[in-house]
Design a protein around this motif. Structure first.
Motif, PDB file in Angstrom:
ATOM      1  N   TRP A 296      -6.428   7.095  -0.153  1.00 33.26           N
ATOM      2  CA  TRP A 296      -5.960   6.388  -1.355  1.00 33.26           C
ATOM      3  C   TRP A 296      -7.115   5.620  -1.963  1.00 33.26           C
ATOM      4  CZ3 TRP A 296      -1.032   7.604  -2.584  1.00 33.26           C
ATOM      5  CH2 TRP A 296      -0.204   8.072  -1.558  1.00 33.26           C
TER       6      TRP A 296
ATOM      7  N   VAL B 171      -8.976   2.632  -3.763  1.00 26.15           N
ATOM      8  CA  VAL B 171      -8.916   1.179  -3.936  1.00 26.15           C
ATOM      9  C   VAL B 171      -9.990   0.822  -4.972  1.00 26.15           C
ATOM     10  CG1 VAL B 171      -9.165  -1.080  -2.804  1.00 26.15           C
ATOM     11  CG2 VAL B 171      -8.188   0.857  -1.539  1.00 26.15           C
TER      12      VAL B 171
ATOM     13  N   LEU C  79       0.848  -1.187   0.000  1.00 24.99           N
ATOM     14  CA  LEU C  79       0.000   0.000   0.000  1.00 24.99           C
ATOM     15  C   LEU C  79       0.888   1.243   0.000  1.00 24.99           C
ATOM     16  CD1 LEU C  79      -2.716  -0.897   2.662  1.00 24.99           C
ATOM     17  CD2 LEU C  79      -2.960  -0.850   0.168  1.00 24.99           C
TER      18      LEU C  79
ATOM     19  N   TYR D 274      -7.729   3.836   3.001  1.00 26.73           N
ATOM     20  CA  TYR D 274      -7.743   3.112   1.731  1.00 26.73           C
ATOM     21  C   TYR D 274      -9.200   2.810   1.444  1.00 26.73           C
ATOM     22  CZ  TYR D 274      -2.906   2.916   3.050  1.00 26.73           C
ATOM     23  OH  TYR D 274      -1.640   3.294   3.437  1.00 26.73           O
TER      24      TYR D 274
ATOM     25  N   PHE E 202      -3.322  -4.529   1.315  1.00 20.45           N
ATOM     26  CA  PHE E 202      -4.678  -4.217   1.777  1.00 20.45           C
ATOM     27  C   PHE E 202      -5.194  -5.305   2.720  1.00 20.45           C
ATOM     28  CE2 PHE E 202      -9.234  -3.872   1.828  1.00 20.45           C
ATOM     29  CZ  PHE E 202      -9.439  -2.502   1.949  1.00 20.45           C
TER      30      PHE E 202
END
Ligand code: GSH
Length: 291
Positions: A79, A81, A39, A49, A93
């Motif tokens: 971020w 995903v 990640l 995430y 993750f």
């Protein structure tokens, strides 16, 4: 697969990879990573995430609300995903969410990083960490947590049940759609009655219970999920609509909805959020080459 002939389950279920449906390519009967992928880590104490689905929006709204209250420690990197590409099965993750679903938070503010998965747990973690949006009075706290956990238990009937069979399943099965439409209308009535007696779910204060329920049921009564507004006659739930519209006006909610969003108007999509200024400069309409 057909629904015209009655289905008799075999003695032992086997994985039929060609079962069809919108998520057939990512659904699997086993857990764990499918590939190695670290990640990315940004500079802020909180690393999120996620994706701008209702479960993701709960957390970005909370983070934006905390920042709006002046909690600088809630600065975060969000971020993206891409779950339709299977990124939730990458090794990095899975290490922070063994359940391979967004959202997942990595709290790196202390000496030992803490992983938090499940949106309800993330909301509670943040509420307790910053002492905000979770009442301290015992009765109000119990009411807040009751509605928070109501959402966790109820939304799968809306998303995985109604939404799946009404919008995504490759065949329309009357029995399944009937069953889940009935349950979703009952849930809307539960909310409507509660919101007839108090401005917010936990009482007079806006809390993590509202943040959790709003992205799902607020969108539903506005006809924004599964194109099911008319089918479910959502305009009947006037108290839910009043509450929904009020929450939608909050600037932090408007920002939170944009984070990790990959659909809708380009100006409403901020794929990744690393700085507060990204809302003004990094939405997809402003980036030269949208990804
Ligand atoms: N109960 C979980 C639900 C999370 C969830 O269902 N996330 C979906 C997107 S909204 C997901 O990541 N799906 C990917 C998959 O099922 O592979 C939560 O509230 O965090």
């Amino acid at each position: 697969m057909t629904d015209s002939s009655p289905y008799t389950p075999p003695k032992v279920w086997t994985w039929n990879k060609a079962s069809g449906g919108r998520f057939a390519s990512i659904n699997r009967p086993i857990a764990g990573p499918t590939h190695d992928r670290d990640l990315p880590i940004g500079r802020h104490p909180l690393q999120l995430y996620s994706l701008g689905t209702p479960n993701g929006v709960k957390v970005t709204v909370m983070l934006e609300e905390l920042l709006a209250l002046g909690h600088a420690g809630a600065e975060y990197d969000a971020w993206l995903v891409r779950i339709n590409e299977g990124q939730q099965f990458g090794s990095g993750f899975v290490a922070i969410n063994p359940n391979s679903k967004i959202p997942a938070l990595w709290d790196r503010s202390g000496p030992t990083p803490i992983r938090v998965f499940e949106s309800g747990a993330i909301l509670m973690h943040l509420a307790e960490k910053f002492g905000a949006f979770l009442p301290t009075d015992v009765a109000a706290r119990a009411e807040c947590l009751s509605w928070l956990f109501w959402q966790m238990g109820s939304a799968p009937f809306l998303g995985g049940g109604f939404g799946h069979f009404y919008a995504y399943a490759p065949t329309k099965i009357e029995y399944a759609i009937d069953r889940y439409a009935m349950e979703v209308k009952r849930q809307l009535d539960v909310l409507d009655r509660r919101l007839a007696e108090s401005p917010y779910l936990a009482g007079d204060e806006y809390t993590i219970a509202d943040m959790s329920v709003w992205p799902w049921y607020g969108a539903l009564v506005k006809g924004q999920v599964y194109e099911a507004g008319e089918f479910l006659q959502v305009q009947e739930y006037t108290n839910v609509l009043r509450w929904t519209n009020e929450i939608a006006k909050r600037p932090a909610v408007q920002r939170g909805r944009m984070v990790n969003r990959t659909f809708g108007q380009l100006s409403s999509q901020l794929h990744e959020r690393h700085e507060a200024s990204d809302f003004d400069t990094k939405t997809q309409d402003k980036l030269a080459a949208p990804t």
